[in-house]
Design an enzyme around this catalytic site. Structure first.
Site, PDB file in Angstrom:
ATOM      1  N   ASN A 150     -32.832  33.279 -57.670  1.00 40.27           N
ATOM      2  CA  ASN A 150     -32.277  33.678 -56.378  1.00 40.27           C
ATOM      3  C   ASN A 150     -31.770  35.118 -56.365  1.00 40.27           C
ATOM      4  OD1 ASN A 150     -30.156  32.817 -58.088  1.00 40.27           O
ATOM      5  ND2 ASN A 150     -28.835  32.379 -56.340  1.00 40.27           N
ATOM      6  N   GLU A 248     -22.904  29.663 -65.576  1.00 37.04           N
ATOM      7  CA  GLU A 248     -22.573  29.647 -64.152  1.00 37.04           C
ATOM      8  C   GLU A 248     -23.543  28.676 -63.496  1.00 37.04           C
ATOM      9  OE1 GLU A 248     -20.049  31.001 -62.773  1.00 37.04           O
ATOM     10  OE2 GLU A 248     -19.393  32.132 -64.532  1.00 37.04           O
ATOM     11  N   CYS A 282     -25.309  30.944 -55.005  1.00 36.00           N
ATOM     12  CA  CYS A 282     -24.224  30.087 -55.487  1.00 36.00           C
ATOM     13  C   CYS A 282     -22.932  30.319 -54.749  1.00 36.00           C
ATOM     14  CB  CYS A 282     -24.027  30.278 -56.991  1.00 36.00           C
ATOM     15  SG  CYS A 282     -23.619  31.976 -57.454  1.00 36.00           S
ATOM     16  N   GLU A 460     -17.882  36.245 -66.375  1.00 37.24           N
ATOM     17  CA  GLU A 460     -18.880  37.309 -66.377  1.00 37.24           C
ATOM     18  C   GLU A 460     -18.325  38.539 -65.670  1.00 37.24           C
ATOM     19  OE1 GLU A 460     -23.150  36.024 -66.536  1.00 37.24           O
ATOM     20  OE2 GLU A 460     -22.451  34.709 -64.937  1.00 37.24           O
TER      21      GLU A 460
END
Length: 482
Positions: A150, A248, A282, A460
């Site tokens: 994505n 994630e 997300c 992150e």
């Protein structure tokens, strides 16, 4: 004959054991190319070379590493239109989003180029007389990076850049749906002044190449972005070698709209958060938790805005929402539409496959009304251009609904009340909270990550990335008497 785009194995571009087609989801007649699928033997070879290259790279001086990352970042930014066009062509997001993603990817590299020069340790006196302590971070070793489709360039970059910054070797397995962007980024990285085999591109199926990669004892750390089930399976495999993991995964982000909200702002944030990137991110606002005092007016403008969105070819001027990425994704999305209706939700608009001038995976943006938070469409990540409105009677109820989820990546509130905004910021159980902003959109210099099923391991981005990509060494020094 169509060119076969190769993998980067142990510093050499190589064909694989097979190839896959890559087609434009906006126009299925557009073949982007054939892309090699690596064999298990090639993976083993590149892992062996990565070990050798990592030692050499770690020994590079900081002023030799810094220009490498800076050059990668500058080239990405300079070629944002070209590479953004390629990204939009293969992934389906509108061209403006594709170009923006590539530019942001470049910023990750230039940020970590600066971090190459800012790796400062600590020192302390020991509790023992005459002993000093030096604390510093060292590379973790060889890092496996498994990135999603994505954000094929940006997500990979925010993993690769810190991995290289902190002295590691990288073995990258990108998503098979977006291989062209992966090859383009790999070509840029491979041109730099780096040891042979320090960076590898290994395209292949997750069940074969990906699984073998995370099970390998040659890997010291795995950074993964993707689904919860795959993340859990990676963690289970990695623990056999005590491999460090950072994951994630899913989300079910909520945007709370209070009765004192600026109505037009709230609708704009909801539309952008829900349908940007075709809802395939997300951080998408898939739950809109709306106070009853503003509910009817908000819904009227939201539905009108969704119906007015221009769905079209990703490269066509004026397109606000492109196709979804694949036929499988489209089928899953339509299944969620049927599920929501079967649960009693009202589909106010959209949620249908569209016939367009070019054959592709087009779908109209859908809005569910009269939903409750216990419906599956409000519990499961749909990864679709679909959003649900949940009516609540108070701020307290809104906050409870926002927090009633197995996930915990992002949440947001739209309000003019400083008191509500402050309380929400402190009490929303998500890793990222936004006030009068969309749930989507994060900066590269600060930590990113969530709670619950959304994330596992170190954060992150920003300086927080050092926690994952390095290991701490504490040294005790006794100089002896003068």
């Amino acid at each position: 004959m169509t060119e076969i785009h190769k993998n980067l194995i142990a510093g050499e571009w190589q064909i694989g054991e097979s190839e896959i087609e890559n087609r434009n989801p906006s126009d299925l007649s557009d073949l982007i190319g054939l892309f090699a699928q690596a064999s298990s033997e090639q993976l083993d070879a590149t892992l062996a070379q990565a070990r050798i290259a990592q030692v050499e790279w770690a020994a590079y001086g900081m002023e030799r590493k810094q220009p490498v990352l800076m050059a990668i970042g500058n080239e990405l930014m300079a070629r944002a239109e070209e590479l953004g066009t390629l990204l939009s062509r293969e992934e389906g997001k509108p061209l403006a989003e594709g170009k923006g993603e590539v530019y942001r990817a470049g910023q990750f590299f230039t940020y970590y180029a600066g971090e190459c020069l800012r790796q400062l340790g600590e020192n302390a006196d020991s509790v023992r007389a005459g002993v000093e302590i030096d604390v510093r971070r060292e590379p973790v070793g060889t890092v496996a990076i498994i990135s999603p489709w994505n954000f094929p360039t940006a997500t990979a970059s925010w993993k690769i850049a810190p991995a290289l910054c902190y002295g590691n070797a990288v073995v990258w397995k990108p998503a098979n749906i977006t291989p062209a962007s992966a090859v383009a980024l790999a070509e840029i990285i491979n041109r730099q002044d780096i040891p042979k085999g320090l960076f590898s591109l290994v395209m292949g199926a997750g069940r074969s190449v990906g699984q073998r990669l995370v099970e390998s004892a040659e890997i010291d750390a795995v950074s993964f972005t993707g689904s919860v089930p795959v993340g859990k399976s990676i963690a289970a495999a990695a623990i056999q070698n005590l491999t460090k993991v950072q994951m994630e995964m899913g989300s079910k982000n909520a945007l709370a709209v209070m009765d004192d909200a600026d109505l037009d702002l709230a609708v704009t944030l909801a539309l952008g958060g829900a349908f940007g990137g075709t809802g395939q991110k997300c951080t998408a606002s898939s739950r809109l938790v709306v106070h009853e005092g503003i509910h009817d007016a908000f819904v009227e403008k939201l539905v009108a805005g969704a119906q007015a969105m221009k769905v079209g070819h990703a490269l066509e001027a004026g397109t606000q929402m492109g196709p979804v990425v694949s036929e499988q994704q489209l089928d899953e999305n339509l299944s969620y539409v049927a599920l929501g209706q079967s649960e009693g939700a009202e589909l106010a608009c959209g949620g249908q496959r569209l016939n367009m001038p070019t054959e592709g995976y087009y779908m109209s943006p859908g809005v569910f009304l009269n939903t409750s938070n216990d419906m599956r469409i409000n519990r499961e990540e749909m990864f679709a251009p679909l959003t649900s409105v949940i009516k609540v009677g108070s701020y307290d109820e809104a906050l409870a609904v926002v927090n009633d989820t197995n996930f915990g990546l992002t949440s947001g509130i739209v309000t003019k009340s400083l008191a509500r905004a402050t309380h929400f910021r402190r009490n929303a159980r998500t890793g990222v909270v936004t006030i009068n902003l969309p749930t989507a959109g994060t900066d590269y210099h600060v930590p990113f990550g969530g709670r619950g099923d959304s994330s596992y391991g170190s954060r992150e981005q920003g300086k927080a990335a050092a926690e994952f990509y390095t290991t701490v060494k504490t040294a005790y020094i006794s100089a002896g008497p003068v």
